[in-house]
Design an enzyme around this catalytic site. Structure first.
Site, PDB file in Angstrom:
ATOM      1  CE  LYS A 275      15.459  72.243 -95.010  1.00 23.68           C
ATOM      2  NZ  LYS A 275      14.997  71.449 -93.674  1.00 23.68           N
TER       3      LYS A 275
ATOM      4  CD  GLU B  84      14.890  62.720 -92.778  1.00 26.93           C
ATOM      5  OE1 GLU B  84      15.870  63.306 -92.492  1.00 26.93           O
ATOM      6  OE2 GLU B  84      13.805  62.790 -93.470  1.00 26.93           O
TER       7      GLU B  84
HETATM    8  N1  PLP Z   1      16.220  65.818 -92.286  1.00 28.83           N
HETATM    9  C1  PLP Z   1      15.405  66.700 -92.167  1.00 28.83           C
HETATM   10  C2  PLP Z   1      14.089  66.029 -91.962  1.00 28.83           C
HETATM   11  C3  PLP Z   1      15.599  67.950 -91.554  1.00 28.83           C
HETATM   12  O1  PLP Z   1      14.666  68.758 -91.654  1.00 28.83           O
HETATM   13  C4  PLP Z   1      16.873  68.464 -91.882  1.00 28.83           C
HETATM   14  C5  PLP Z   1      17.397  69.928 -91.972  1.00 28.83           C
HETATM   15  O2  PLP Z   1      17.456  70.422 -92.794  1.00 28.83           O
HETATM   16  C6  PLP Z   1      17.942  67.457 -92.364  1.00 28.83           C
HETATM   17  C7  PLP Z   1      17.652  66.250 -92.330  1.00 28.83           C
HETATM   18  C8  PLP Z   1      19.494  67.822 -92.256  1.00 28.83           C
HETATM   19  O3  PLP Z   1      19.748  68.440 -93.611  1.00 28.83           O
HETATM   20  P1  PLP Z   1      20.854  69.449 -93.848  1.00 28.83           P
HETATM   21  O4  PLP Z   1      21.972  68.859 -93.248  1.00 28.83           O
HETATM   22  O5  PLP Z   1      20.838  69.670 -95.340  1.00 28.83           O
HETATM   23  O6  PLP Z   1      20.259  70.783 -93.189  1.00 28.83           O
HETATM   24  C1  COI Z   2      17.545  72.661 -90.708  1.00 32.28           C
HETATM   25  O1  COI Z   2      18.380  72.021 -90.193  1.00 32.28           O
HETATM   26  O2  COI Z   2      17.729  73.657 -91.523  1.00 32.28           O
HETATM   27  C2  COI Z   2      16.027  72.544 -90.678  1.00 32.28           C
HETATM   28  O3  COI Z   2      15.206  72.855 -91.528  1.00 32.28           O
HETATM   29  C3  COI Z   2      15.407  71.838 -89.582  1.00 32.28           C
HETATM   30  C4  COI Z   2      14.248  72.323 -88.872  1.00 32.28           C
HETATM   31  C5  COI Z   2      13.233  71.561 -88.271  1.00 32.28           C
HETATM   32  C6  COI Z   2      14.683  73.479 -88.004  1.00 32.28           C
END
Ligand code: PLP
Ligand code: COI
Length: 352
Positions: free
Chosen positions: A193, A229
């Site tokens: 991330k 994704e």
């Molecule tokens: N994929 C991307 C590119 C994201 O920015 C996010 C957001 O956090 C997710 C997937 C989903 O991850 P999570 O469920 O840990 O928020």
């Molecule tokens: C999240 O879902 O927490 C993310 O970081 C996605 C973002 C593009 C808002």
């Protein structure tokens, strides 16, 4: 602690049910600094501005990473985080990949909890459908003109009350458009991330919105064949045979929401689940329902996908939410909001 920071217990007079996913300035944020090999204690500060050296590697070379979490108010007033241990783990991995110092688990959790507690007045009340978005971030702030790691870092946690990421409230059906530009290379930073992935994706999102889609959908960058994704969320597919699929790829973010849903679907909904490469064109006709999932996106059913110059409808639900995604959403959100039994102990209460 900054003298201006104090906790207000009376909720702000916001139109909670109509919030969108936008930054709203709250009273305080947590900030800690790393220098000469160690972290300081950190403290709550009131200013939302960060003074950063013009030569900071986070500004030039994207030496930074972040997390996304939410705090929710349960019906009994408890304030709940969802699996924050996994956010800590994921930030550790990103820090290691970008040669940044790890944020110790104790510091990460203290920063998150202090930022939530200090902004209690901004946490949306139970039943509003809104939540408090939490953004922990780690940035290289010390000066470095040459391409090498920063010598000073800031760990900061700010919060903002938010509504749904995709415009409509509650469970809304979205559309995705397959991107012609890639987000991440096979051995690049796609599974971390880090901000750089998102800067590279801004154009894809813009192009997707130009054809009327909510968001970009990335295929693998080697063959442009397998689903990776969406720009801000992982993908779930329910096949006509009732199997819950999710793409297996080294280039996608290991979504905490997706990992949780796959476990819940298997254990509590009795579904068969598979994590494997999914060939979009070859398998599309087997899709009954699809959804994007993530902290911001929660679970957003996908009604149609744009690829090869036209729209393709997923299953036969049109703009309605399919029954499987509805069930998955209800279960996930019910646990996150403290309405349903949390069999795995995933919710973490923040003492107020
Ligand atoms: N994929 C991307 C590119 C994201 O920015 C996010 C957001 O956090 C997710 C997937 C989903 O991850 P999570 O469920 O840990 O928020
Ligand atoms: C999240 O879902 O927490 C993310 O970081 C996605 C973002 C593009 C808002």
């Amino acid at each position: 602690m900054d003298a201006k920071v104090n906790m207000q217990t009376e909720k702000k007079a916001l139109d909670w049910a109509n919030l969108s996913f936008q930054y709203l300035r709250t009273d305080s944020r947590f900030s800690a600094n790393w220098k000469d090999g160690s972290w300081n204690e950190g403290e709550l500060v009131s200013s939302e501005l960060i003074a950063v050296h013009e030569g900071a590697p986070s500004l030039h070379y994207a030496q930074q990473c972040f997390e996304g979490m939410k705090a929710q108010t349960a019906s009994d007033g408890r304030v709940l985080l969802f699996r924050p241990d996994l956010n800590t783990e994921r930030m550790d991995l990103a820090a290691a990949r970008l040669l940044m110092p790890a944020v110790p688990r104790e510091l990460f959790m203290r920063g998150v909890e202090e930022a939530v507690r200090a902004n209690y007045a901004w946490i949306p009340p139970f039943g509003s459908g809104a939540s408090l978005y939490i953004r922990p971030m780690l940035i290289g702030v010390g000066e470095n003109l040459g391409l090498k790691p920063a010598r000073e870092f800031e760990f900061r946690v700010f919060v903002s009350p938010v509504g749904p990421y995709y415009k409509q409230a509650g469970l809304s059906v979205i559309s995705l458009a397959v991107s012609d530009v890639d987000r991440a290379a096979p051995r690049g930073t796609g599974s971390y991330k880090v901000g750089a992935n998102y800067a590279g994706g801004l154009l894809a999102t813009k192009l997707a919105q130009e054809v009327g889609a909510s968001e970009a959908l990335y295929l693998d960058s080697k063959e442009a064949r397998y689903i990776d994704e969406a720009g801000s969320a992982n993908i779930l597919i329910c096949t006509k045979d009732g199997v819950l699929l999710t793409p297996k790829s080294d280039a996608i973010l290991p979504s905490i929401t997706r990992r949780s849903i796959m476990t819940l679907a298997r254990e509590q909904l009795g579904m068969s689940t598979q994590e494997r490469p999914i060939d979009l064109r070859a398998e599309f006709s087997t899709f009954q329902e699809a959804a994007a999932c993530g902290t911001a996106a929660v679970l957003s059913p996908i009604g149609k996908i744009w690829f090869d110059g036209q729209w393709h409808e997923v299953g036969d639900a049109g703009s309605n939410v399919g029954p499987t995604m509805q069930k998955v959403y209800d279960l996930l959100v019910g646990i996150q909001r403290g309405d349903l039994e949390d069999k795995h102990g995933w919710c973490h209460e923040v003492s107020i």
